[in-house]
Design a protein around this motif. Structure first.
Motif, short mmCIF file in Angstrom:
data_model
loop_
_atom_site.label_atom_id
_atom_site.label_comp_id
_atom_site.label_asym_id
_atom_site.label_seq_id
_atom_site.Cartn_x
_atom_site.Cartn_y
_atom_site.Cartn_z
N GLY A 24 1.04 -1.29 -0.47
CA GLY A 24 0.26 0.11 -0.10
C GLY A 24 0.96 1.15 -0.08
O GLY A 24 0.94 2.02 -1.21
N SER A 65 2.92 0.48 -5.70
CA SER A 65 1.82 1.25 -4.31
C SER A 65 0.93 1.29 -4.64
O SER A 65 0.22 2.14 -5.41
CB SER A 65 2.29 2.04 -3.51
OG SER A 65 3.41 2.92 -4.73
N MET A 68 -4.25 2.72 0.11
CA MET A 68 -4.68 2.28 1.83
C MET A 68 -6.99 2.23 1.33
O MET A 68 -7.81 3.18 0.67
CB MET A 68 -5.16 2.95 2.90
CG MET A 68 -3.63 2.92 3.25
SD MET A 68 -3.34 3.84 5.05
CE MET A 68 -4.00 5.53 4.40
N ALA A 73 -7.11 0.38 -3.95
CA ALA A 73 -6.61 -0.40 -4.16
C ALA A 73 -7.18 -1.52 -5.77
O ALA A 73 -6.36 -1.61 -6.53
CB ALA A 73 -6.32 -1.38 -3.78
N GLU A 185 -7.68 -4.67 1.89
CA GLU A 185 -7.73 -4.70 1.45
C GLU A 185 -7.76 -6.29 -0.11
O GLU A 185 -8.14 -6.22 -1.29
CB GLU A 185 -6.01 -4.31 0.23
CG GLU A 185 -5.68 -2.88 0.34
CD GLU A 185 -5.44 -2.37 2.14
OE1 GLU A 185 -5.33 -1.32 1.95
OE2 GLU A 185 -5.04 -3.36 2.65
#
Length: 236
Positions: A24, A65, A68, A73, A185
């Motif tokens: 993340g 990355s 969050m 995601a 996630e």
């Protein structure tokens, strides 16, 4: 065939390897790239969400990355799959430990993820379906960990939409139902990978031991988790 750049990833098809590690935190992405990969190049910096492509033992691998929570995601997962041809997505993150069998710093391989997220229902055509790991990747991860002498718990986790939720009994409910950890996630990754026909696995390190009320420092969250990365790179 669709190709990048996209609103969130500035590269073009070919900039990302078929396998991508997915933390993340952009600082963790950079740490992985600089300490575990060779021949590294920066392939994304849009919105500060850094992505890199390099090699591990001669095998191309990327790290990107994703922010969050499921909504953030899912944007990156979807664009990596549809616009950059990624076939294997490996989540490398952290979680809160919810079981007496796991302690601060322990590694968990998520076999499945329960969730309270409405986004998952939308991905599953309104149905309540299990969000599960790819069996081949899970089996490989167990073998890699065993061969390296790495202790790794395997079991279900829970993906929450809210970090600060209204239910004070949520954690105790999850513990009673055998959930090893809570994070934000994995259910999205597993549901989307099934819908898109790609492989996905999530590895998470316990950064907060909710049972014992122990917490890892923010610096350790960025730069530790060596065993998790060893296992992730072992299954690429």
């Amino acid at each position: 065939m669709e190709s990048g750049p996209t609103p969130h990833l500035e590269g073009v098809r070919g900039d990302y390897a078929p396998t991508v590690l997915l933390p993340g935190d952009p600082k963790r992405a950079r740490f992985i790239a600089e300490n575990y990969l060779t021949n590294v190049k920066l392939v994304n910096s849009v919105r500060g969400a850094e992505g890199f492509t390099g090699e591990s033992n001669g095998i191309p691998v990327s790290v990107q990355s994703v922010g969050m929570g499921i909504p953030s995601a899912l944007i990156y997962y979807t664009e990596l799959i549809r616009f950059f041809g990624v076939k294997k997505l490996i989540r490398v993150g952290s979680c809160g430990g919810l079981n007496e069998s796991v302690r601060l710093g322990d590694l968990i391989c998520a076999s499945a993820a329960g969730t309270d997220s409405a986004a998952i229902e939308k991905l599953n055509d309104g149905l309540t379906l299990p969000s599960v790991a790819d069996w081949e990747l899970l089996y490989s991860a167990v073998n890699v960990a065993d061969n390296a002498g790495i202790s790794m718990a395997v079991g279900p986790v829970f993906t929450s939409d809210l970090f600060y939720g209204p239910d004070p009994e949520l954690f105790s409910k999850l513990t009673r139902n055998g959930i090893l950890g809570v994070e934000m996630e994995i259910a999205g990754l597993y549901a989307l990978s099934k819908a898109e026909g790609v492989q996905a696995l999530a590895l998470v390190t316990v950064s907060d031991d909710i049972i014992r009320q122990e917490i890892m420092s923010s610096a350790d969250r960025e730069s530790t988790f060596d065993e998790m990365i060893q296992v992730a790179l072992g299954i690429i």
